[in-house]
Scaffold this motif. Structure first.
Motif, PDB file in Angstrom:
ATOM      1  N   MET A 177     -14.013   9.045  21.075  1.00 25.90           N
ATOM      2  CA  MET A 177     -13.624   7.849  19.982  1.00 25.90           C
ATOM      3  C   MET A 177     -13.330   8.575  18.545  1.00 25.90           C
ATOM      4  O   MET A 177     -12.361   8.469  18.188  1.00 25.90           O
ATOM      5  N   ARG A 178     -13.983   9.684  18.255  1.00 22.08           N
ATOM      6  CA  ARG A 178     -14.004  10.353  17.038  1.00 22.08           C
ATOM      7  C   ARG A 178     -12.680  11.075  17.045  1.00 22.08           C
ATOM      8  O   ARG A 178     -11.809  11.134  16.044  1.00 22.08           O
ATOM      9  N   SER A 179     -12.288  11.748  18.202  1.00 20.18           N
ATOM     10  CA  SER A 179     -11.135  12.513  18.213  1.00 20.18           C
ATOM     11  C   SER A 179      -9.918  11.833  18.152  1.00 20.18           C
ATOM     12  O   SER A 179      -8.800  12.144  17.708  1.00 20.18           O
ATOM     13  N   ILE A 180      -9.805  10.457  18.651  1.00 19.15           N
ATOM     14  CA  ILE A 180      -8.805   9.560  18.597  1.00 19.15           C
ATOM     15  C   ILE A 180      -8.457   9.432  17.330  1.00 19.15           C
ATOM     16  O   ILE A 180      -7.277   9.304  16.707  1.00 19.15           O
ATOM     17  N   PHE A 181      -9.553   9.106  16.328  1.00 22.70           N
ATOM     18  CA  PHE A 181      -9.477   8.590  15.044  1.00 22.70           C
ATOM     19  C   PHE A 181      -8.757   9.805  14.323  1.00 22.70           C
ATOM     20  O   PHE A 181      -8.007   9.790  13.415  1.00 22.70           O
ATOM     21  N   LYS A 182      -9.331  10.998  14.424  1.00 23.35           N
ATOM     22  CA  LYS A 182      -8.652  12.035  13.810  1.00 23.35           C
ATOM     23  C   LYS A 182      -7.406  12.446  14.182  1.00 23.35           C
ATOM     24  O   LYS A 182      -6.491  13.036  13.170  1.00 23.35           O
ATOM     25  N   LEU A 183      -6.863  12.324  15.378  1.00 24.12           N
ATOM     26  CA  LEU A 183      -5.769  12.343  16.049  1.00 24.12           C
ATOM     27  C   LEU A 183      -4.614  11.556  15.065  1.00 24.12           C
ATOM     28  O   LEU A 183      -3.825  11.883  14.536  1.00 24.12           O
ATOM     29  N   ARG A 184      -5.273  10.155  15.029  1.00 27.48           N
ATOM     30  CA  ARG A 184      -4.420   9.083  14.178  1.00 27.48           C
ATOM     31  C   ARG A 184      -4.358   9.583  12.674  1.00 27.48           C
ATOM     32  O   ARG A 184      -3.120   9.492  11.987  1.00 27.48           O
ATOM     33  N   GLN A 185      -5.127  10.248  12.113  1.00 26.56           N
ATOM     34  CA  GLN A 185      -5.140  10.531  10.708  1.00 26.56           C
ATOM     35  C   GLN A 185      -4.236  11.712  10.398  1.00 26.56           C
ATOM     36  O   GLN A 185      -3.446  11.792   9.618  1.00 26.56           O
ATOM     37  N   ALA A 186      -4.197  12.873  11.564  1.00 28.94           N
ATOM     38  CA  ALA A 186      -3.469  13.790  11.487  1.00 28.94           C
ATOM     39  C   ALA A 186      -1.892  13.523  11.657  1.00 28.94           C
ATOM     40  O   ALA A 186      -0.942  14.166  10.981  1.00 28.94           O
ATOM     41  N   PHE A 187      -1.361  12.379  12.257  1.00 27.76           N
ATOM     42  CA  PHE A 187      -0.108  11.819  12.326  1.00 27.76           C
ATOM     43  C   PHE A 187       0.036  10.537  11.408  1.00 27.76           C
ATOM     44  O   PHE A 187       0.858   9.909  11.600  1.00 27.76           O
ATOM     45  N   SER A 188      -0.567  10.469  10.390  1.00 33.73           N
ATOM     46  CA  SER A 188      -0.432   9.121   9.508  1.00 33.73           C
ATOM     47  C   SER A 188       0.799   9.365   8.729  1.00 33.73           C
ATOM     48  O   SER A 188       1.103  10.330   8.019  1.00 33.73           O
ATOM     49  N   VAL A 189       1.299   8.070   8.627  1.00 31.03           N
ATOM     50  CA  VAL A 189       2.659   7.893   7.769  1.00 31.03           C
ATOM     51  C   VAL A 189       2.122   6.843   6.678  1.00 31.03           C
ATOM     52  O   VAL A 189       2.016   5.707   7.196  1.00 31.03           O
ATOM     53  N   LEU A 190       2.474   7.364   5.478  1.00 32.96           N
ATOM     54  CA  LEU A 190       1.937   6.141   4.359  1.00 32.96           C
ATOM     55  C   LEU A 190       3.147   5.548   3.859  1.00 32.96           C
ATOM     56  O   LEU A 190       4.188   6.218   3.812  1.00 32.96           O
ATOM     57  N   THR A 191       3.473   4.282   3.813  1.00 33.34           N
ATOM     58  CA  THR A 191       4.760   3.417   3.303  1.00 33.34           C
ATOM     59  C   THR A 191       4.271   2.874   2.225  1.00 33.34           C
ATOM     60  O   THR A 191       3.334   2.417   2.134  1.00 33.34           O
ATOM     61  N   LYS A 192       4.956   3.122   1.234  1.00 32.77           N
ATOM     62  CA  LYS A 192       5.037   2.469  -0.195  1.00 32.77           C
ATOM     63  C   LYS A 192       6.384   1.847  -0.664  1.00 32.77           C
ATOM     64  O   LYS A 192       7.257   2.372   0.215  1.00 32.77           O
ATOM     65  N   TYR A 193       6.373   1.142  -1.717  1.00 28.45           N
ATOM     66  CA  TYR A 193       7.412   0.426  -2.222  1.00 28.45           C
ATOM     67  C   TYR A 193       7.622   0.343  -3.859  1.00 28.45           C
ATOM     68  O   TYR A 193       6.662   0.680  -4.256  1.00 28.45           O
ATOM     69  N   THR A 194       9.097   0.278  -4.115  1.00 26.97           N
ATOM     70  CA  THR A 194       9.134   0.364  -5.632  1.00 26.97           C
ATOM     71  C   THR A 194       9.714  -1.092  -5.927  1.00 26.97           C
ATOM     72  O   THR A 194      10.130  -2.125  -5.024  1.00 26.97           O
ATOM     73  N   LYS A 195       9.623  -1.387  -7.156  1.00 24.87           N
ATOM     74  CA  LYS A 195      10.214  -2.737  -7.636  1.00 24.87           C
ATOM     75  C   LYS A 195      11.686  -2.604  -7.677  1.00 24.87           C
ATOM     76  O   LYS A 195      12.273  -3.816  -7.575  1.00 24.87           O
ATOM     77  N   ASP A 196      12.429  -1.835  -7.338  1.00 21.85           N
ATOM     78  CA  ASP A 196      13.737  -1.435  -7.213  1.00 21.85           C
ATOM     79  C   ASP A 196      14.152  -1.582  -5.735  1.00 21.85           C
ATOM     80  O   ASP A 196      15.573  -1.385  -5.576  1.00 21.85           O
ATOM     81  N   HIS A 197      13.135  -1.926  -5.004  1.00 22.90           N
ATOM     82  CA  HIS A 197      13.499  -2.319  -3.455  1.00 22.90           C
ATOM     83  C   HIS A 197      13.886  -1.162  -2.548  1.00 22.90           C
ATOM     84  O   HIS A 197      14.400  -1.112  -1.606  1.00 22.90           O
ATOM     85  N   GLU A 198      13.269   0.014  -3.066  1.00 27.71           N
ATOM     86  CA  GLU A 198      13.244   1.216  -2.041  1.00 27.71           C
ATOM     87  C   GLU A 198      12.015   1.456  -1.407  1.00 27.71           C
ATOM     88  O   GLU A 198      10.932   0.889  -1.830  1.00 27.71           O
ATOM     89  N   TRP A 199      11.909   1.811  -0.166  1.00 25.76           N
ATOM     90  CA  TRP A 199      10.721   2.282   0.577  1.00 25.76           C
ATOM     91  C   TRP A 199      10.568   3.714   0.762  1.00 25.76           C
ATOM     92  O   TRP A 199      11.806   4.402   0.540  1.00 25.76           O
ATOM     93  N   ILE A 200       9.374   4.057   0.733  1.00 23.27           N
ATOM     94  CA  ILE A 200       9.395   5.622   1.086  1.00 23.27           C
ATOM     95  C   ILE A 200       8.305   5.658   2.023  1.00 23.27           C
ATOM     96  O   ILE A 200       7.146   4.956   2.006  1.00 23.27           O
ATOM     97  N   LYS A 201       8.379   6.457   3.379  1.00 27.07           N
ATOM     98  CA  LYS A 201       7.592   6.762   4.422  1.00 27.07           C
ATOM     99  C   LYS A 201       7.216   8.453   4.500  1.00 27.07           C
ATOM    100  O   LYS A 201       7.982   9.288   4.579  1.00 27.07           O
ATOM    101  N   TYR A 202       5.788   8.508   3.854  1.00 26.32           N
ATOM    102  CA  TYR A 202       5.434   9.807   3.697  1.00 26.32           C
ATOM    103  C   TYR A 202       4.595  10.465   4.768  1.00 26.32           C
ATOM    104  O   TYR A 202       3.571   9.762   5.155  1.00 26.32           O
TER     105      TYR A 202
END
Length: 135
Positions: free
Chosen positions: A1-26
């Motif tokens: 179970m731990r290895s699956i969690f670590k794998l998800r973290q390794a390929f994580s994409v962080l999505t954020k937004y601006t007040k000007d209506h842009e998104w960024i997927k990091y």
């Protein structure tokens, strides 16, 4: 179970937004971010007819214009959510800018190398962004 969690973290994409209506997927692994506009923004713009880009290699500051989107109603600048360097532009948008209208939250406009990951913390999460557009 731990290895699956670590794998998800390794390929994580962080999505954020601006007040000007842009998104960024990091992508936390590659340190590359995709930038686009939100579904709300494309609905406000109407039918998109042209996307203008800055050049690959441009080093830019936060809030600097990275290009413009032209619709049948108006033209609007695309602003940098964070500082960085343009590493790729979405060439498909040159011939088919309407892809943004079809899938705004999936269609990236450009990819950037983020200069300072800490800047991402200053942006909005999805819930905070939705509060702004639903006022």
């Amino acid at each position: 179970m731990r290895s699956i969690f670590k794998l998800r973290q390794a390929f994580s994409v962080l999505t954020k937004y601006t007040k000007d209506h842009e998104w960024i997927k990091y992508d936390t692994q590659t340190k590359i971010a995709k930038i686009g506009i939100t579904d709300y923004a494309q609905k406000e713009l109407g039918d998109i007819v042209h996307v203008d880009f800055q050049k690959v290699g441009l080093v830019f500051k936060t809030h600097q214009s990275l290009g413009a989107i032209e619709s049948v109603k108006v033209a609007a600048d695309i602003y940098a959510p964070v500082a960085g360097e343009i590493v790729k532009i979405n060439e498909d948008l040159k011939d088919s800018p309407n892809l943004i209208n079809e899938k705004a939250e999936e269609t990236w406009i450009l990819q950037t190398k983020v200069q300072n990951e800490a800047e991402l913390d200053t942006l909005l999460d999805k819930q905070s962004y939705e509060k702004i557009i639903n006022k």
